[in-house]
Design a protein around this motif. Sequence first.
Motif, PDB file in Angstrom:
ATOM      1  N   MET A 153     -42.773   8.619 -58.463  1.00 46.44           N
ATOM      2  CA  MET A 153     -41.317   8.644 -58.623  1.00 46.44           C
ATOM      3  C   MET A 153     -40.913   9.508 -59.815  1.00 46.44           C
ATOM      4  SD  MET A 153     -40.045   4.861 -57.414  1.00 46.44           S
ATOM      5  CE  MET A 153     -40.908   3.966 -58.678  1.00 46.44           C
ATOM      6  N   GLY A 154     -41.684   9.417 -60.897  1.00 41.57           N
ATOM      7  CA  GLY A 154     -41.402  10.246 -62.073  1.00 41.57           C
ATOM      8  C   GLY A 154     -41.557  11.726 -61.739  1.00 41.57           C
ATOM      9  N   GLU A 155     -42.644  12.058 -61.058  1.00 41.08           N
ATOM     10  CA  GLU A 155     -42.909  13.465 -60.714  1.00 41.08           C
ATOM     11  C   GLU A 155     -41.813  14.021 -59.801  1.00 41.08           C
ATOM     12  OE1 GLU A 155     -47.848  13.497 -60.807  1.00 41.08           O
ATOM     13  OE2 GLU A 155     -46.801  12.955 -58.963  1.00 41.08           O
TER      14      GLU A 155
ATOM     15  N   VAL B 275     -43.930  15.170 -47.581  1.00 41.55           N
ATOM     16  CA  VAL B 275     -44.875  16.196 -47.127  1.00 41.55           C
ATOM     17  C   VAL B 275     -44.154  17.230 -46.256  1.00 41.55           C
ATOM     18  CG1 VAL B 275     -46.947  16.660 -45.741  1.00 41.55           C
ATOM     19  CG2 VAL B 275     -46.924  14.719 -47.313  1.00 41.55           C
ATOM     20  N   ARG B 276     -43.366  16.758 -45.292  1.00 42.05           N
ATOM     21  CA  ARG B 276     -42.672  17.717 -44.413  1.00 42.05           C
ATOM     22  C   ARG B 276     -41.732  18.622 -45.215  1.00 42.05           C
ATOM     23  NH1 ARG B 276     -40.293  14.410 -39.373  1.00 42.05           N
ATOM     24  NH2 ARG B 276     -38.925  13.709 -41.040  1.00 42.05           N
ATOM     25  N   HIS B 277     -40.992  17.996 -46.126  1.00 38.40           N
ATOM     26  CA  HIS B 277     -40.029  18.722 -46.961  1.00 38.40           C
ATOM     27  C   HIS B 277     -40.747  19.765 -47.835  1.00 38.40           C
ATOM     28  CE1 HIS B 277     -36.407  18.838 -49.681  1.00 38.40           C
ATOM     29  NE2 HIS B 277     -37.330  19.095 -50.579  1.00 38.40           N
ATOM     30  N   SER B 278     -41.822  19.346 -48.483  1.00 40.40           N
ATOM     31  CA  SER B 278     -42.499  20.251 -49.424  1.00 40.40           C
ATOM     32  C   SER B 278     -43.165  21.411 -48.701  1.00 40.40           C
ATOM     33  CB  SER B 278     -43.570  19.499 -50.220  1.00 40.40           C
ATOM     34  OG  SER B 278     -43.000  18.383 -50.837  1.00 40.40           O
ATOM     35  N   VAL B 279     -43.802  21.115 -47.553  1.00 42.12           N
ATOM     36  CA  VAL B 279     -44.466  22.202 -46.826  1.00 42.12           C
ATOM     37  C   VAL B 279     -43.415  23.185 -46.297  1.00 42.12           C
ATOM     38  CG1 VAL B 279     -46.001  22.798 -44.905  1.00 42.12           C
ATOM     39  CG2 VAL B 279     -46.505  20.802 -46.306  1.00 42.12           C
TER      40      VAL B 279
ATOM     41  N   ALA C 163     -42.631  25.312 -59.406  1.00 42.80           N
ATOM     42  CA  ALA C 163     -42.375  24.348 -58.320  1.00 42.80           C
ATOM     43  C   ALA C 163     -43.642  24.070 -57.518  1.00 42.80           C
ATOM     44  CB  ALA C 163     -41.268  24.880 -57.408  1.00 42.80           C
ATOM     45  N   ARG C 164     -44.422  25.122 -57.243  1.00 45.02           N
ATOM     46  CA  ARG C 164     -45.677  24.915 -56.491  1.00 45.02           C
ATOM     47  C   ARG C 164     -46.634  24.020 -57.267  1.00 45.02           C
ATOM     48  NH1 ARG C 164     -45.671  28.498 -52.137  1.00 45.02           N
ATOM     49  NH2 ARG C 164     -44.913  30.595 -52.542  1.00 45.02           N
ATOM     50  N   LYS C 165     -46.666  24.204 -58.579  1.00 44.62           N
ATOM     51  CA  LYS C 165     -47.534  23.375 -59.420  1.00 44.62           C
ATOM     52  C   LYS C 165     -47.090  21.906 -59.338  1.00 44.62           C
ATOM     53  CE  LYS C 165     -48.830  25.687 -63.129  1.00 44.62           C
ATOM     54  NZ  LYS C 165     -48.525  26.235 -64.465  1.00 44.62           N
ATOM     55  N   GLU C 166     -45.785  21.694 -59.385  1.00 48.08           N
ATOM     56  CA  GLU C 166     -45.278  20.309 -59.281  1.00 48.08           C
ATOM     57  C   GLU C 166     -45.581  19.710 -57.908  1.00 48.08           C
ATOM     58  OE1 GLU C 166     -41.762  20.438 -62.655  1.00 48.08           O
ATOM     59  OE2 GLU C 166     -41.154  20.549 -60.555  1.00 48.08           O
ATOM     60  N   HIS C 167     -45.483  20.523 -56.855  1.00 48.96           N
ATOM     61  CA  HIS C 167     -45.850  20.033 -55.518  1.00 48.96           C
ATOM     62  C   HIS C 167     -47.323  19.617 -55.489  1.00 48.96           C
ATOM     63  CE1 HIS C 167     -42.598  21.895 -52.654  1.00 48.96           C
ATOM     64  NE2 HIS C 167     -42.060  21.245 -53.668  1.00 48.96           N
ATOM     65  N   ALA C 168     -48.187  20.453 -56.083  1.00 52.95           N
ATOM     66  CA  ALA C 168     -49.628  20.167 -56.057  1.00 52.95           C
ATOM     67  C   ALA C 168     -49.917  18.840 -56.765  1.00 52.95           C
ATOM     68  CB  ALA C 168     -50.396  21.311 -56.702  1.00 52.95           C
ATOM     69  N   GLU C 169     -49.261  18.617 -57.898  1.00 59.73           N
ATOM     70  CA  GLU C 169     -49.483  17.359 -58.635  1.00 59.73           C
ATOM     71  C   GLU C 169     -49.020  16.154 -57.824  1.00 59.73           C
ATOM     72  OE1 GLU C 169     -48.989  19.419 -63.015  1.00 59.73           O
ATOM     73  OE2 GLU C 169     -47.486  17.927 -62.377  1.00 59.73           O
ATOM     74  N   ALA C 170     -47.824  16.275 -57.256  1.00 64.27           N
ATOM     75  CA  ALA C 170     -47.284  15.157 -56.470  1.00 64.27           C
ATOM     76  C   ALA C 170     -48.146  14.907 -55.229  1.00 64.27           C
ATOM     77  CB  ALA C 170     -45.837  15.443 -56.067  1.00 64.27           C
ATOM     78  N   GLU C 171     -48.700  15.974 -54.650  1.00 61.96           N
ATOM     79  CA  GLU C 171     -49.535  15.808 -53.461  1.00 61.96           C
ATOM     80  C   GLU C 171     -50.822  15.040 -53.805  1.00 61.96           C
ATOM     81  OE1 GLU C 171     -50.278  19.438 -51.338  1.00 61.96           O
ATOM     82  OE2 GLU C 171     -50.681  18.351 -49.485  1.00 61.96           O
TER      83      GLU C 171
END
Length: 191
Positions: free
Chosen positions: A111-113, A53-57, A79-87
């Motif tokens: 882990m896959g995401e 979370v800290r890294h992505s934000v 990349a933002r889309k991938e962050h949203a999915e992982a979040e």
Amino acid sequence: MADEQRDVIEILEHDHREVEEMFTELESLRGASTDEARSRRKELTEQVTIELVRHSVAEEVLVYPKVEKKVSAEEVEHARKEHAEAEETLHRLEKLDPDDPAFDDELETLMGEIRHHIEDEEGEMFAHMRQVMAEDELRSMGARVEAFKKVAPTRPHPNVPNEALPRMAAGPAASLFDRMRDLATGRGTND
Ligand SMILES: [Fe+2]
Ligand SMILES: [Fe+2]
């Protein structure tokens, strides 16, 4: 000491290696049934969540807006889309106990995401940043990312859009609330 300041790509790649190490340990503990292994799995999942979370934000607020302007808006959107999915995955995982059968499935998804996202960032976005951006700029971004991670949220907030302005608007309250909850429950390490 400007020379000792790591540049933003070194910092973010170092974070990626730490997350990968935690994933490897989590995989090695799969199916383990001792109390010790179970509590280690819980602790590692909390740590990996905090770090992600800290890294992505930090990326969303400080790195992606620059990349959007100077490197590629398309790569940032992806990349933002991938962050949203992982979040979303982190949010589902947060609610599960490691003993829950759904826990392993969600962890597998996460882990896959994340492994895929790391490959995209390092193989494309970061490589392109190196070509286009000056080392000075990468270093000063590095300093800002390091400072920002110390005050960033530590829990997933999938209702907040993965963009700089909404993140900053929600940031202080989300971050303070996350860190107060962490202190109250002893979750993770507060550095
Ligand atoms: Fe990253
Ligand atoms: Fe990322």
